[in-house]
Design a protein around this motif. Structure first.
Motif, mmCIF file in Angstrom:
data_model
loop_
_atom_site.group_PDB
_atom_site.id
_atom_site.type_symbol
_atom_site.label_atom_id
_atom_site.label_comp_id
_atom_site.label_asym_id
_atom_site.label_seq_id
_atom_site.Cartn_x
_atom_site.Cartn_y
_atom_site.Cartn_z
ATOM 1 N N UNK A 85 0.753 -1.164 0.111
ATOM 2 C CA UNK A 85 -0.084 0.166 0.088
ATOM 3 C C UNK A 85 0.830 1.190 -0.070
ATOM 4 N N UNK A 110 -1.467 -4.825 -5.754
ATOM 5 C CA UNK A 110 -2.468 -5.473 -5.198
ATOM 6 C C UNK A 110 -2.347 -6.961 -5.639
ATOM 7 N N UNK A 170 -0.838 0.358 -8.818
ATOM 8 C CA UNK A 170 -1.734 -0.486 -7.947
ATOM 9 C C UNK A 170 -2.208 -1.576 -8.096
ATOM 10 N N UNK A 171 -2.514 -1.757 -9.438
ATOM 11 C CA UNK A 171 -2.835 -3.485 -9.931
ATOM 12 C C UNK A 171 -1.733 -4.377 -9.547
ATOM 13 N N UNK A 197 0.097 10.229 -11.819
ATOM 14 C CA UNK A 197 -0.980 9.658 -11.037
ATOM 15 C C UNK A 197 -1.810 8.533 -11.747
ATOM 16 N N UNK A 198 -1.896 8.479 -13.165
ATOM 17 C CA UNK A 198 -2.554 7.505 -13.768
ATOM 18 C C UNK A 198 -1.452 6.279 -13.884
ATOM 19 N N UNK A 208 2.226 7.379 0.865
ATOM 20 C CA UNK A 208 1.352 8.536 0.375
ATOM 21 C C UNK A 208 1.755 9.765 0.619
ATOM 22 N N UNK A 229 2.197 15.276 -14.054
ATOM 23 C CA UNK A 229 1.550 15.079 -12.588
ATOM 24 C C UNK A 229 0.418 14.111 -13.263
ATOM 25 N N UNK A 230 -0.359 14.259 -13.917
ATOM 26 C CA UNK A 230 -1.391 13.389 -14.595
ATOM 27 C C UNK A 230 -0.926 12.212 -14.905
ATOM 28 N N UNK A 255 0.314 5.621 -11.631
ATOM 29 C CA UNK A 255 0.297 4.773 -10.075
ATOM 30 C C UNK A 255 -1.105 4.155 -9.805
ATOM 31 N N UNK A 256 -1.839 4.520 -10.795
ATOM 32 C CA UNK A 256 -3.089 3.799 -10.390
ATOM 33 C C UNK A 256 -2.840 2.262 -11.147
ATOM 34 N N UNK A 296 2.109 1.814 -3.403
ATOM 35 C CA UNK A 296 0.895 2.433 -4.323
ATOM 36 C C UNK A 296 0.490 3.634 -3.801
ATOM 37 N N UNK A 297 0.958 4.163 -2.595
ATOM 38 C CA UNK A 297 0.741 5.625 -2.256
ATOM 39 C C UNK A 297 -0.801 5.628 -1.629
ATOM 40 N N UNK A 298 -1.369 4.584 -1.147
ATOM 41 C CA UNK A 298 -2.673 4.543 -0.274
ATOM 42 C C UNK A 298 -2.207 5.216 0.984
#
Lengths: 482, 501
Positions: A383, A428, A424-425, A417-418, A394, A413-414, A420-421, A386-388
Motif C-alpha cells: 500500500x 494488489x 496499484x494493480x 497519477x495515472x 502516500x 503529474x497526471x 500509479x493507478x 501504491x501511495x495509499x
C-alpha cells in the motif's frame, strides 16, 4: 596543508573506509563458521560513523580547498546510507549462510560502497564526484557477482559492470567537457565562471547532458534502465535491497548536488529532457511491472517507476521558487521509499528457498492465512508503494506531486497519477496472492530479517501519522544546500 | 464536550477499540469475536445518537474539532471535522447499518471471522471519517482508506469471481480519486489551505479553473455513486461481495459519492455546478432508465438489486443537480431511503441464499407458502424500494421529482417527466421478481422444507422495517434535520447562478 577542519568535514567517510580496511585484515582470523562476528563488527563500524554524522550535522564546512562540503544535505543523505548499510547487514547475515556464500568480504565490500556513497553526497568537485562514483560502484559489481559459480549472479555482475563502466565513461567525458568549457573542476569555480558568462555554452551543455546520462544510469531512469531487472534479479537479494535503496539515493544525491549548484542556467534546455525522462520512467516502470511474475523483477520495475516519481519533482530544478520543495520532497520520499523497499525485499528474502528459487507470485499463496503478521506487514509495504493513505508512501507521493503541480507540470503529474493507478494493480496482485489464494508457504524466518520487516512496517505506518518529524529534517537539509 | 473528548472524534475512532480487542482473541473464539464487533458497533451507534442529541440543524459547525496536524510546505493540514445537515443523516445511516450488517453475518461468515470483523470495524471508521472530515486532505485519507477493508471483504469472503470484483472495485475507485487528489493539491496551492470552509470562503481564488476542478472531483464521486457510464464495477462488486459487504456497499459507500458532490462540488464550484447541472441530470436519467431496464432483464436476484441501485442513485443525482431546496433535500432523504431499502433487500437475498445457495429466480417460486414471515417482510421492502406511497421510497422520489420539475437550473419539466418512467420501470422489475420468487405454487421440491426466518434474522430486519414506515408516514423530523443546511447550500449556488446569467 591539511587542516583539522578538513579532516573533520569528512571524518565519517574516513571512519567507514578505514574500518572497512581494518575489517578486511581482521576477517582473516575469523573462522568460516563465525562470520557473524564480521557482520557485527561491520555494523558497529557503521554505527560509529552514524554517531559522528549526527554529531557533526548542522555545520556547514567547505573542506580540502572546496573539494568536499559538509552541510545539512550531506548529513541527511549519510544517515540514510549508513542506516541502509546496517539494514543490509541484518538482511544479509542469515541469507549468505543459507546460500553458502558466507565470506567476510561481503560486509567489507558493502562498507566500501557506503563510503563511496557518503563521499558522493559531500563531493563539491567533479573529480570527487567521479571518485565517489567509482568507489561506490566497483564493490557493488563484486557484490552482485558474490554468488559466483551461479550463472545468474555472474551474468548480472558482468552486465552491471559493463554498463556501469560505460556510464562512468559518460560521467568522465562530461566532466572533461565541462572543464574545457569553464576551465574549472570545483563547483564554486564553475558556478563563478557560469555567472560571469565566460563559459563555452555549447560544451557546457553537452557536458551537463553527459553527466545526466551517467547519473540516470545509477538511478535507473528510462532509457538507462536496461540493466536493472537482470541485475536486481541475479544479485543476492540483500545486495539488491541495498542497491534499490542506497544506490538510488546516492544517484539522486549526485544529481541534485550537481544540477542544483552547477546547471540552473541550463534549465531551459534540460527541463524538457528531464520531463520526457520522468514521464518515460514512470510509464515504462509501471507498465512493464504489470507483466512480471517473478517478485524480484516486479520490484525491480517498481523501483524504476519510483525513480520516475522523484524525477517528476526534479524537472523543476531550475525554478528557484520550487527547488526547495523539490529537494525536501525528494529526501522525504527517499526515506519513505527506503523503508518500504527494505521491508518488501526482506519478505523476498524470507520466501527465497534457494538462490533465485521460490520467488514467484505463486509462492506467496497462503501467507496471509498462515503468517498473518507477515502478511499484514507486506500489505503495508504494498500500500505504501501504491501511495495509499496512512502510509509513508502516500505522504511521499503527496509531496512530490504537490511540487510538480506547484512548478506547473500538471500534465506530468497526471501521467504520474495515472501510472500509479496502474501500479496499484501489480501491488494488489501481491496482496491477492497472499490473502486470497490458498497455499502452504514455506518460509525461512530469521530473527534479524523479522526485525527489519517489523520495524519497517511500524515505521511506515506510525511515521505516516507524524510525518512532520521527517519533513522537518528534510526541509532543514534544503536550507544549507548550494 | 462533557467528557473532555469531542463526541465526533470518539464516535469515529471508537470502532478501533473493538479492533484492538479482536486482535487479542484466539482464532477459535468465533462467538466472542461476533459479540465484540456487534457490541462495538452498537456503542458507536449510541454515541451517534448522542451526537444527534447535541446536534443543532441551524449551525453549520456542530461539534467542530480543529486540531492542527502538520504543515506541508507551509500549508497546514488539519484534523478538521464537523457535522451539519448534509452529513448528520449519513453518519446515522452508517452507525445504524453497521450493527445490522454484523448481525447478518452470524451464520454466513465462518471462515476467518477475526479478519472479517476487523475489516468491518475499520470500514466503519473510514466511512464516518469521510462524512465528518472538513479538511480536504483528511477527507482524501479517509476516502482512500475505505477502499482497503472493502477490497478485503469482497476479495476474501466474496463469491466465485471475488478477486476480479475486488480488484476492479479498488482500481476504479482509485483511478477516480487520483484526479481528485490532483485537484486537492491545486486548491491547496492556490488558496493556501485545505480546509473546506476556508476554501468556500476564498473560492474566487480558483474560480478561473473551476470547471476543470469540478470535473476532477466529479469523476471521483461519479465513479463511487455510480453515475452512468462509470457504473460497471458496481454489479461485479455487489454480486461477489458477502451479504454484509453488499449492505454496507449499497447502504453507505455509494452515498459517499453523492455526499461528495454535496460537500465539495456544489459549494466549492457553484458556477461550474450550475453549468454542469443539465449534463449531470441527463446522465442521472440515463442511469435511472438504463439501471431499470437492465435490472428487468436479470435472472439473478442479487444482480437485479445491484442494477436497481444504479437506477435509485440516478434519482439521487437528479435531485442534487436540480439545485433547488426540494431536489437537494429529496436527494439526501433518498440516499437514506436507498440505504435502508436496498440494504434490506440485500439482507433478504442473503438470507435465502444461506438456505438454498442459489440466487437464480427460476430456482424459487411460491416461497410465501413455505416462509410466510420472510414473504411478508420481503413484500414491505420491495414495495418500499418501488416507492409505494406511505413507505419511505415514495417520499424521497416524490420530493426529487418535484424538485426536478420546478428546477430553474435544469429549465425543463422534461427531466422530471422522463425520470418518472423510472418509477414505473422499478415497479415492473421489482414486482416481477416478487411474483417469480414468492407467488404461485411451490414448484421445486427443495423449497418446500425451507425454514422461515429465525429470531436473529427477524431482529436484523425489524429496525429497518420501523424506519421504512416511519420515513414513509412521518418524514418531517428528518427533513427538519437537513433543511437548514440545504437552504444555505442552495442560496450559495443560486447567488453563483445569478453571477453567471
Amino acid at each position: 596543508m591539511t587542516r583539522m577542519i578538513d579532516i573533520y568535514s569528512i571524518l565519517p567517510v574516513m571512519i567507514v573506509a578505514g574500518w572497512a580496511l581494518l575489517l578486511l585484515v581482521v576477517d582473516l582470523w575469523i573462522p568460516r563458521h563465525r562470520k557473524g562476528i564480521t557482520a557485527l563488527l561491520a555494523a558497529i563500524g557503521l554505527a560509529i560513523a552514524l554517531g559522528f554524522v549526527l554529531a557533526s550535522s548542522g555545520n556547514t564546512i567547505l573542506g580540502f580547498n572546496q573539494m568536499v562540503v559538509l552541510d545539512g544535505f550531506s548529513s541527511f543523505m549519510q544517515v540514510l546510507f549508513l542506516v541502509s548499510g546496517m539494514v543490509a547487514v541484518a538482511l544479509a547475515y542469515d541469507y549468505i549462510q543459507r546460500m553458502n556464500i558466507n565470506h567476510g568480504e561481503f560486509y567489507v565490500l558493502m562498507m566500501f560502497s557506503i563510503a563511496g556513497m557518503m563521499l558522493m553526497s559531500q563531493a563539491y568537485n567533479l573529480l570527487m564526484v567521479f571518485l565517489a562514483l567509482e568507489l561506490l560502484s566497483i564493490p557493488l559489481y563484486v557484490l552482485t557477482g558474490f554468488a559466483r559459480t551461479r550463472l545468474e549472479s555472474e551474468e548480472a555482475s558482468l552486465k552491471y559492470f559493463l554498463l556501469g563502466a560505460f556510464a562512468s565513461g559518460f560521467v568522465l567525458y562530461g566532466t572533461a567537457l565541462i572543464f574545457s568549457a569553464t576551465g574549472q573542476l570545483d563547483f564554486v569555480g564553475i558556478a563563478a565562471v557560469v555567472t560571469a558568462g565566460s563559459a563555452n555554452s555549447v560544451l557546457f551543455l553537452i557536458g551537463a547532458a553527459l553527466l545526466l546520462v551517467g547519473f540516470g544510469f545509477k538511478i535507473a531512469a528510462v532509457p538507462f534502465q536496461m540493466w536493472t531487472p537482470d541485475v536486481y534479479q541475479g544479485a543476492p537479494t540483500p545486495v539488491t535491497a541495498f542497491m534499490s535503496v542506497a544506490v538510488k539515493a546516492a544517484g539522486f544525491a549526485a544529481l541534485m548536488r550537481v544540477f542544483l549548484v552547477l546547471f540552473p542556467s541550463l534549465s531551459e534546455h534540460l527541463t524538457p529532457i528531464l520531463w520526457v525522462m520522468a514521464a518515460l520512467t514512470m510509464i515504462v516502470g509501471n507498465i512493464v511491472a504489470l507483466a512480471q511474475n517473478n517478485i524480484k523483477r516486479m520490484l525491480a520495475y517498481s523501483a524504476i517507476a519510483h525513480a520516475g516519481y522523484i524525477l517528476m519533482a526534479f524537472v523543476a530544478f531550475g525554478n528557484g521558487e520550487v527547488v526547495g520543495n523539490t529537494v525536501a520532497a525528494t529526501l522525504f520520499y527517499l526515506v519513505a521509499y527506503g523503508l518500504t523497499s527494505f521491508g518488501a525485499w526482506a519478505l523476498v528474502i524470507v520466501i527465497e528457498r534457494e538462490y533465485g528459487k521460490g520467488i514467484l507470485l505463486d509462492d506467496l499463496a497462503g501467507i496471509g492465512k498462515h503468517y498473518p503478521w507477515l502478511g499484514v506487514a507486506m500489505l503495508v509495504f504494498m500500500l505504501s508503494f501504491a501511495g495509499v493513505p496512512l502510509t509513508m508512501g502516500f505522504w511521499g507521493k503527496f509531496y512530490l506531486f504537490r511540487t510538480a503541480v506547484q512548478a506547473g507540470y500538471i500534465g506530468l503529474a497526471i501521467i504520474g497519477l495515472l501510472t500509479s493507478v496502474a501500479s496499484a494493480y501489480y501491488y494488489l496482485r501481491v496482496v491477492v496472492y497472499m490473502f486470497m489464494k490458498p497455499g502452504e508457504p514455506k518460509l525461512q524466518i530469521n530473527p534479524w530479517v523479522s526485525l527489519v520487516i517489523g520495524v519497517a512496517a511500524l515505521a511506515v505506518l506510525l511515521l505516516s501519522l507524524i510525518p512532520w518529524t521527517i519533513l522537518e529534517l528534510a526541509s532543514r537539509a534544503v536550507l544549507l544546500l548550494q | 464536550m462533557e467528557f473532555g473528548i469531542n463526541p465526533l472524534v470518539l464516535m469515529t475512532f471508537f470502532p478501533l477499540v473493538g479492533v484492538l480487542v479482536l486482535v487479542f482473541l484466539a482464532p477459535q473464539q468465533k462467538n466472542a469475536m461476533r459479540w465484540t464487533a456487534l457490541g462495538t458497533s452498537l456503542v458507536t451507534f449510541a454515541i451517534s445518537l448522542w451526537v444527534l442529541f447535541l446536534f443543532d440543524p441551524n449551525k453549520a459547525d456542530n461539534l467542530l474539532v480543529q486540531i492542527p496536524w502538520f504543515r506541508l510546505a507551509g500549508v497546514p493540514i488539519q484534523i478538521l471535522m464537523g457535522v451539519d445537515g448534509l452529513s448528520i443523516l449519513m453518519v446515522l445511516l452508517t452507525t445504524f447499518l453497521t450493527p445490522i450488517a454484523i448481525l447478518s453475518t452470524w451464520k454466513a461468515v465462518e471462515e476467518q471471522v477475526k479478519g472479517f470483523m476487523i475489516f468491518f470495524l475499520l470500514l466503519e471508521v473510514g466511512m464516518l471519517g469521510v462524512f465528518l472530515a472538513l479538511d480536504l486532505v483528511l477527507f482524501y485519507i479517509f476516502w482512500e482508506f475505505t477502499l482497503i477493508p472493502m477490497y478485503f471483504l469482497i476479495g476474501v469472503w466474496g463469491g466465485k469471481n471475488r478477486i476480479y470484483a475486488a480488484v476492479k472495485f479498488f482500481l476504479f475507485t482509485m483511478a477516480g480519486s487520483v484526479l481528485m487528489l490532483l485537484a486537492i493539491l491545486y486548491l491547496g496551492l492556490q488558496a493556501g489551505s485545505f480546509s473546506q470552509p476556508e476554501l468556500v470562503a476564498n473560492r474566487s481564488l480558483f474560480a478561473g479553473s473551476q470547471l476543470l476542478l469540478f470535473l476532477a472531483f466529479a469523476i471521483a464521486f461519479a465513479i463511487k455513486v455510480p453515475v452512468f457510464p462509470l457504473h460497471t464495477w458496481l454489479p461485479d462488486a455487489h454480486v461477489e461481495a458477502p451479504t454484509a459487504g453488499s449492505v454496507i456497499l449499497a447502504g453507505v459507500l455509494l452515498k459517499m459519492g453523492a455526499y461528495g458532490f454535496l460537500r465539495f462540488n456544489l459549494p466549492l464550484f457553484p458556477q461550474a455546478s450550475v453549468q454542469a447541472a443539465p449534463v449531470m441530470a441527463v446522465l442521472a436519467i440515463i442511469g435511472i432508465l438504463y439501471g431499470g431496464a437492465v435490472a428487468f432483464a436479470q435472472k439473478d436476484i442479487k444482480k437485479l438489486v445491484a442494477y436497481s441501485s444504479v437506477a435509485h442513485l440516478g434519482f439521487v443525482m437528479l435531485g442534487i443537480f436540480a439545485l433547488n431546496p426540494e431536489g437537494l433535500s429529496g436527494g439526501i432523504l433518498q440516499m437514506v431511503n436507498h440505504g435502508i431499502s436496498t440494504g434490506a433487500l440485500f439482507l433478504l437475498v442473503g438470507m435465502i441464499y444461506e438456505r438454498r445457495h442459489t440466487r437464480e429466480m427460476s430456482e424459487y417460486g411460491g416461497l410465501w407458502k413455505a416462509m410466510p414471515i420472510f414473504g411478508g417482510i420481503s413484500l414491505v421492502v420491495v414495495l418500499s424500494s418501488m416507492g409505494l406511497p406511505g413507505l419511505n421510497g415514495f417520499v424521497g422520489e416524490f420530493t426529487i421529482l418535484l424538485g426536478a420539475f420546478g428546477s430553474k437550473v435544469l429549465g425543463s419539466p422534461w427531466f422530471a417527466g422522463i425520470a418518472t418512467l423510472g418509477v414505473i420501470l422499478a415497479a415492473a422489475y421489482l414486482l416481477k421478481m416478487f411474483e417469480k420468487t414468492f407467488l404461485g405454487p411451490i414448484t421445486k421440491e427443495e423449497n418446500k422444507s425451507l425454514k422461515d426466518l429465525n429470531l436473529r434474522e427477524i431482529i436484523t430486519m425489524v429496525p429497518l422495517l420501523v424506519l421504512i414506515f416511519w420515513l414513509g408516514i412521518y418524514p418531517q423530523p428528518f427533513f427538519n434535520l437537513i433543511n437548514p443546511a440545504v437552504e444555505q447550500l442552495v442560496q450559495l449556488v443560486q447567488s453563483a447562478a445569478l453571477v453567471l446569467h
